[in-house]
Design an enzyme around this catalytic site. Sequence first.
Site, mmCIF file in Angstrom:
data_model
loop_
_atom_site.group_PDB
_atom_site.id
_atom_site.type_symbol
_atom_site.label_atom_id
_atom_site.label_comp_id
_atom_site.label_asym_id
_atom_site.label_seq_id
_atom_site.Cartn_x
_atom_site.Cartn_y
_atom_site.Cartn_z
ATOM 1 N N HIS A 154 -29.782 64.913 -24.160
ATOM 2 C CA HIS A 154 -28.512 65.610 -23.920
ATOM 3 C C HIS A 154 -28.465 66.219 -22.514
ATOM 4 O O HIS A 154 -27.398 66.329 -21.918
ATOM 5 C CB HIS A 154 -28.312 66.722 -24.943
ATOM 6 C CG HIS A 154 -27.839 66.256 -26.285
ATOM 7 N ND1 HIS A 154 -26.498 66.096 -26.586
ATOM 8 C CD2 HIS A 154 -28.516 65.944 -27.409
ATOM 9 C CE1 HIS A 154 -26.379 65.697 -27.852
ATOM 10 N NE2 HIS A 154 -27.593 65.595 -28.365
ATOM 11 N N ASP A 161 -23.284 64.390 -29.651
ATOM 12 C CA ASP A 161 -23.354 64.519 -31.108
ATOM 13 C C ASP A 161 -21.918 64.591 -31.607
ATOM 14 O O ASP A 161 -21.150 65.462 -31.157
ATOM 15 C CB ASP A 161 -24.089 65.791 -31.513
ATOM 16 C CG ASP A 161 -25.561 65.757 -31.163
ATOM 17 O OD1 ASP A 161 -26.092 64.664 -30.913
ATOM 18 O OD2 ASP A 161 -26.193 66.840 -31.140
ATOM 19 N N GLU A 243 -30.621 60.242 -36.647
ATOM 20 C CA GLU A 243 -29.506 61.189 -36.695
ATOM 21 C C GLU A 243 -28.190 60.423 -36.649
ATOM 22 O O GLU A 243 -27.844 59.849 -35.612
ATOM 23 C CB GLU A 243 -29.586 62.166 -35.508
ATOM 24 C CG GLU A 243 -30.843 63.023 -35.501
ATOM 25 C CD GLU A 243 -30.940 63.933 -34.282
ATOM 26 O OE1 GLU A 243 -30.113 63.794 -33.361
ATOM 27 O OE2 GLU A 243 -31.849 64.787 -34.254
ATOM 28 N N HIS A 246 -25.855 61.198 -33.478
ATOM 29 C CA HIS A 246 -26.413 61.214 -32.122
ATOM 30 C C HIS A 246 -26.255 59.855 -31.436
ATOM 31 O O HIS A 246 -26.809 58.847 -31.898
ATOM 32 C CB HIS A 246 -27.898 61.581 -32.232
ATOM 33 C CG HIS A 246 -28.639 61.668 -30.929
ATOM 34 N ND1 HIS A 246 -29.203 62.828 -30.481
ATOM 35 C CD2 HIS A 246 -28.940 60.737 -29.998
ATOM 36 C CE1 HIS A 246 -29.820 62.612 -29.320
ATOM 37 N NE2 HIS A 246 -29.667 61.333 -29.019
#
Length: 272
Positions: A154, A161, A243, A246
């Site tokens: 990130h 996200d 995830e 993500h």
Amino acid sequence: MTRLSAAVRALVTALAALTATTAATAPAASAPATPEPRAPKDFVALSSVDPTIVQEIRYFTPHNFVGERIDGYREPLCILTRPAARALHEAQRKLLPRGYSLKVYDCYRPQRAVDHFVRWAKDPDDQAMKAEFYPNVDKSRLFADGYIAEKSGHSRGSTVDLTVVRLPATPTRPYRPGEPLTPCFADQDERFPDNSVDMGTGYDCFDTLSHTLDPRIRGEQRANRTLLKNTLEDLGFVNLAEEWWHYTFKPEARPDTYFDFPVSRRSLAGHR
């Protein structure tokens, strides 16, 4: 020596002593404050590229696994590299005619925020949000199991996200610190309310049920994850398999640099 000369010399001596004393007791001038780092020119506010994408920046709020606003989040703002923002705009164009919108939870994340996560993860006594975000995971395992790391993609600016909401989207109610917590993998009508479609778990759920293709996720929940995955992957995003929320836009504009400018419009001052 005349009386006048002696008086003048005494006055000069007294003034010199006073000047020295004042200099010794005066507070030292404070060093100039170190200016905050700014975003490179190729970083933009997502809203300037696509104002229709819903934003719910969780780390600006206390509703996250730490339980407080995270360091570096000065505003509830999604910042991304321009190529990643433009790709999200194209994804939004595909979803809107179908009655859906993207919703971002987190975008660019400063290194100081990652450092906040690391400090929290190393404090075994702080488990205020365990009942919602990691009910089945021992906090001592967060690093070993890959939930927390000292660096995050990130911070390079091309990772986001996000989820999907059905339109018209009713805003998610604010979290009230101290309210009862429900496991993030509970049924949708039991866990903390979110205007997202049902993805099988809430955002930032530290559990294997968050793995995008976990076989226990079926029916509508799997279809919703597939909708998000297919829409984004067709435009160059790559999913993190652990995830469902993500995604990283490839090729990354800044693949080797981890930035630390705050999440604020001031960090983008002068950008167009």
